[in-house]
Design a protein around this motif. Structure first.
Motif, PDB file in Angstrom:
ATOM      1  N   GLU A   1       0.535  -0.879   0.106  1.00  0.00           N
ATOM      2  CA  GLU A   1       0.182   0.259  -0.179  1.00  0.00           C
ATOM      3  C   GLU A   1       0.907   1.323   0.269  1.00  0.00           C
ATOM      4  OE1 GLU A   1      -2.735  -0.140   3.214  1.00  0.00           O
ATOM      5  OE2 GLU A   1      -3.016  -2.154   2.830  1.00  0.00           O
ATOM      6  N   ASP A   2       0.706   2.281  -0.822  1.00  0.00           N
ATOM      7  CA  ASP A   2       1.513   3.140  -0.989  1.00  0.00           C
ATOM      8  C   ASP A   2       2.677   3.901  -0.072  1.00  0.00           C
ATOM      9  OD1 ASP A   2      -0.988   4.388  -2.298  1.00  0.00           O
ATOM     10  OD2 ASP A   2      -2.064   5.199  -0.964  1.00  0.00           O
ATOM     11  N   GLN A   3       3.462   2.357  -0.119  1.00  0.00           N
ATOM     12  CA  GLN A   3       5.182   3.167   0.385  1.00  0.00           C
ATOM     13  C   GLN A   3       4.702   3.529   1.312  1.00  0.00           C
ATOM     14  OE1 GLN A   3       6.060   0.154  -0.214  1.00  0.00           O
ATOM     15  NE2 GLN A   3       8.278   0.799  -1.806  1.00  0.00           N
ATOM     16  N   GLY A   4       3.755   4.198   2.088  1.00  0.00           N
ATOM     17  CA  GLY A   4       3.279   4.755   3.516  1.00  0.00           C
ATOM     18  C   GLY A   4       3.854   4.328   4.536  1.00  0.00           C
ATOM     19  N   GLU A   5       3.127   3.728   5.303  1.00  0.00           N
ATOM     20  CA  GLU A   5       2.976   3.219   6.948  1.00  0.00           C
ATOM     21  C   GLU A   5       2.926   1.730   6.653  1.00  0.00           C
ATOM     22  OE1 GLU A   5       2.906   4.056  10.243  1.00  0.00           O
ATOM     23  OE2 GLU A   5       2.797   6.241   9.268  1.00  0.00           O
ATOM     24  N   PRO A   6       3.898   1.113   7.152  1.00  0.00           N
ATOM     25  CA  PRO A   6       4.292  -0.277   6.798  1.00  0.00           C
ATOM     26  C   PRO A   6       2.430  -1.253   7.536  1.00  0.00           C
ATOM     27  CG  PRO A   6       5.174   0.814   8.838  1.00  0.00           C
ATOM     28  CD  PRO A   6       4.858   1.953   8.215  1.00  0.00           C
ATOM     29  N   VAL A   7       3.037  -2.065   6.968  1.00  0.00           N
ATOM     30  CA  VAL A   7       1.528  -2.855   7.182  1.00  0.00           C
ATOM     31  C   VAL A   7       2.515  -4.498   7.720  1.00  0.00           C
ATOM     32  CG1 VAL A   7       0.179  -1.995   5.379  1.00  0.00           C
ATOM     33  CG2 VAL A   7       1.062  -4.177   4.702  1.00  0.00           C
ATOM     34  N   GLY A   8       1.266  -5.568   8.364  1.00  0.00           N
ATOM     35  CA  GLY A   8       1.521  -6.687   8.472  1.00  0.00           C
ATOM     36  C   GLY A   8       2.613  -6.386   9.544  1.00  0.00           C
ATOM     37  N   ILE A   9       3.828  -7.698   9.131  1.00  0.00           N
ATOM     38  CA  ILE A   9       4.857  -8.161  10.119  1.00  0.00           C
ATOM     39  C   ILE A   9       5.257  -6.592  10.373  1.00  0.00           C
ATOM     40  CG2 ILE A   9       6.518  -8.744   8.383  1.00  0.00           C
ATOM     41  CD1 ILE A   9       5.682 -10.496  11.866  1.00  0.00           C
ATOM     42  N   GLU A  10       5.283  -6.282   9.295  1.00  0.00           N
ATOM     43  CA  GLU A  10       6.351  -4.611   9.113  1.00  0.00           C
ATOM     44  C   GLU A  10       6.297  -4.128  10.118  1.00  0.00           C
ATOM     45  OE1 GLU A  10       7.192  -3.321   5.299  1.00  0.00           O
ATOM     46  OE2 GLU A  10       8.344  -4.999   4.529  1.00  0.00           O
ATOM     47  N   ALA A  11       4.346  -3.438  10.526  1.00  0.00           N
ATOM     48  CA  ALA A  11       4.749  -3.223  11.397  1.00  0.00           C
ATOM     49  C   ALA A  11       4.395  -3.283  12.721  1.00  0.00           C
ATOM     50  CB  ALA A  11       2.697  -2.181  11.406  1.00  0.00           C
ATOM     51  N   ASP A  12       4.480  -4.623  13.044  1.00  0.00           N
ATOM     52  CA  ASP A  12       4.540  -5.236  13.901  1.00  0.00           C
ATOM     53  C   ASP A  12       6.265  -4.897  14.532  1.00  0.00           C
ATOM     54  OD1 ASP A  12       1.624  -6.251  14.468  1.00  0.00           O
ATOM     55  OD2 ASP A  12       2.436  -7.877  13.094  1.00  0.00           O
ATOM     56  N   ILE A  13       6.912  -4.991  13.957  1.00  0.00           N
ATOM     57  CA  ILE A  13       8.374  -5.151  13.896  1.00  0.00           C
ATOM     58  C   ILE A  13       8.791  -3.839  14.605  1.00  0.00           C
ATOM     59  CG2 ILE A  13      10.776  -4.842  13.678  1.00  0.00           C
ATOM     60  CD1 ILE A  13       9.344  -7.765  11.837  1.00  0.00           C
ATOM     61  N   ARG A  14       8.423  -2.268  13.561  1.00  0.00           N
ATOM     62  CA  ARG A  14       8.297  -1.440  14.153  1.00  0.00           C
ATOM     63  C   ARG A  14       7.740  -1.059  15.653  1.00  0.00           C
ATOM     64  NH1 ARG A  14       8.538   2.408   9.575  1.00  0.00           N
ATOM     65  NH2 ARG A  14      10.222   1.208   7.950  1.00  0.00           N
ATOM     66  N   ARG A  15       6.522  -1.582  15.371  1.00  0.00           N
ATOM     67  CA  ARG A  15       5.553  -0.810  16.810  1.00  0.00           C
ATOM     68  C   ARG A  15       6.684  -1.763  18.105  1.00  0.00           C
ATOM     69  NH1 ARG A  15       2.245  -4.072  19.586  1.00  0.00           N
ATOM     70  NH2 ARG A  15       2.328  -5.797  17.922  1.00  0.00           N
ATOM     71  N   LEU A  16       6.566  -2.825  17.962  1.00  0.00           N
ATOM     72  CA  LEU A  16       7.223  -3.475  19.255  1.00  0.00           C
ATOM     73  C   LEU A  16       9.332  -2.658  19.712  1.00  0.00           C
ATOM     74  CD1 LEU A  16       6.423  -7.602  18.038  1.00  0.00           C
ATOM     75  CD2 LEU A  16       5.915  -5.821  20.370  1.00  0.00           C
ATOM     76  N   ALA A  17      10.110  -2.365  18.615  1.00  0.00           N
ATOM     77  CA  ALA A  17      11.314  -1.910  18.500  1.00  0.00           C
ATOM     78  C   ALA A  17      11.221  -0.335  19.009  1.00  0.00           C
ATOM     79  CB  ALA A  17      11.858  -1.708  16.993  1.00  0.00           C
ATOM     80  N   GLN A  18      10.069   0.137  18.785  1.00  0.00           N
ATOM     81  CA  GLN A  18       9.558   1.285  19.420  1.00  0.00           C
ATOM     82  C   GLN A  18       9.056   1.083  20.469  1.00  0.00           C
ATOM     83  OE1 GLN A  18       6.995   3.524  16.489  1.00  0.00           O
ATOM     84  NE2 GLN A  18       8.259   3.745  14.804  1.00  0.00           N
ATOM     85  N   ARG A  19       8.035   0.674  21.360  1.00  0.00           N
ATOM     86  CA  ARG A  19       7.966   0.451  22.130  1.00  0.00           C
ATOM     87  C   ARG A  19       9.563  -0.285  23.464  1.00  0.00           C
ATOM     88  NH1 ARG A  19       4.717  -4.785  23.753  1.00  0.00           N
ATOM     89  NH2 ARG A  19       3.521  -3.589  22.211  1.00  0.00           N
TER      90      ARG A  19
ATOM     91  N   HIS B   1      12.394   0.265  22.658  1.00  0.00           N
ATOM     92  CA  HIS B   1      13.337   1.566  22.914  1.00  0.00           C
ATOM     93  C   HIS B   1      12.990   2.414  23.897  1.00  0.00           C
ATOM     94  CE1 HIS B   1      16.047   4.670  21.795  1.00  0.00           C
ATOM     95  NE2 HIS B   1      15.411   5.226  21.386  1.00  0.00           N
ATOM     96  N   ARG B   2      11.735   2.645  23.488  1.00  0.00           N
ATOM     97  CA  ARG B   2      11.210   3.410  24.968  1.00  0.00           C
ATOM     98  C   ARG B   2      11.526   2.762  26.618  1.00  0.00           C
ATOM     99  NH1 ARG B   2       6.068   3.020  27.305  1.00  0.00           N
ATOM    100  NH2 ARG B   2       5.454   1.391  25.339  1.00  0.00           N
ATOM    101  N   MET B   3      11.128   1.986  26.688  1.00  0.00           N
ATOM    102  CA  MET B   3      11.251   1.201  27.883  1.00  0.00           C
ATOM    103  C   MET B   3      12.919   0.737  28.709  1.00  0.00           C
ATOM    104  SD  MET B   3       8.407  -2.154  27.762  1.00  0.00           S
ATOM    105  CE  MET B   3       8.892  -3.351  27.288  1.00  0.00           C
TER     106      MET B   3
END
Length: 180
Positions: free
Chosen positions: A18-36, A38-40
């Motif tokens: 989709e539109d090379q914008g927001e990642p979807v699927g596993i890519e979105a999960d990886i980014r979300r977990l990595a950000q969380r 990093h914050r923790m």
């Protein structure tokens, strides 16, 4: 288009993204977990700094930091686990001679004397027996030392005359004077 591997046909397949914008699927999960994470990790570093500061404050107040850390560790344990560890440690300390006998501690001596007074009160019904018990205490030099002898006297299996004292012992729970 993104290329992915199709395990059924063992070939690469192009899939639309989709539109090379927001990642979807596993890519979105990886980014979300990595950000969380990093914050923790940042929060963890802040907490570790706060903990170090608290122990430093305790040290400045003259508090034994090693003992404080032990207490904090103990509070995290379940009560049954903590009790089991304390019991095991107490047993090992006794085996190694690091703990005095309970009756030699101030509270143990107090309890032993209270038990002895209670036994003496039970003997008051028989003045001769009470006098014999008192002589045993005098002979042994202390209530603790005489305790075993007094218990043996009160637990005799049948009526006997105590040598030198003339006291007749009537065993607890017995009504006759014959041997079994």
């Amino acid at each position: 288009m993104t290329t992915t591997f199709d395990s059924k046909s063992s070939t690469a397949v192009a899939l639309p993204v989709e539109d090379q914008g927001e990642p979807v699927g596993i890519e979105a999960d990886i980014r979300r977990l990595a950000q969380r994470l990093h914050r923790m990790e940042g929060e963890k570093e802040q907490l570790l700094g706060d903990i170090r500061d608290s122990y430093l404050e305790a040290k400045q107040l003259g508090i034994d930091v090693k003992a404080l850390k032990r207490v904090v560790k103990l509070r995290r344990q379940p009560a049954d686990q903590r009790q089991a560890e304390e019991d095991t440690l107490e047993s090992y300390k006794r085996i190694m001679g690091l703990v005095p006998d309970f009756e030699k501690t101030p509270i143990g001596a107090h309890i032993a004397q209270a038990q002895m007074r209670e036994a003496m009160d039970r003997l008051q019904g028989d003045p001769a027996l009470a006098a014999t018990a008192a002589r045993l205490v005098d002979a042994f030099g202390s209530v603790e030392a005489a305790r075993g002898a007094i218990e043996a006297v009160t637990a005799m299996s049948d009526q006997e005359t105590i040598a030198g004292g003339g006291a007749t012992v009537t065993p607890i729970g017995r009504t006759g004077g014959g041997r079994n």
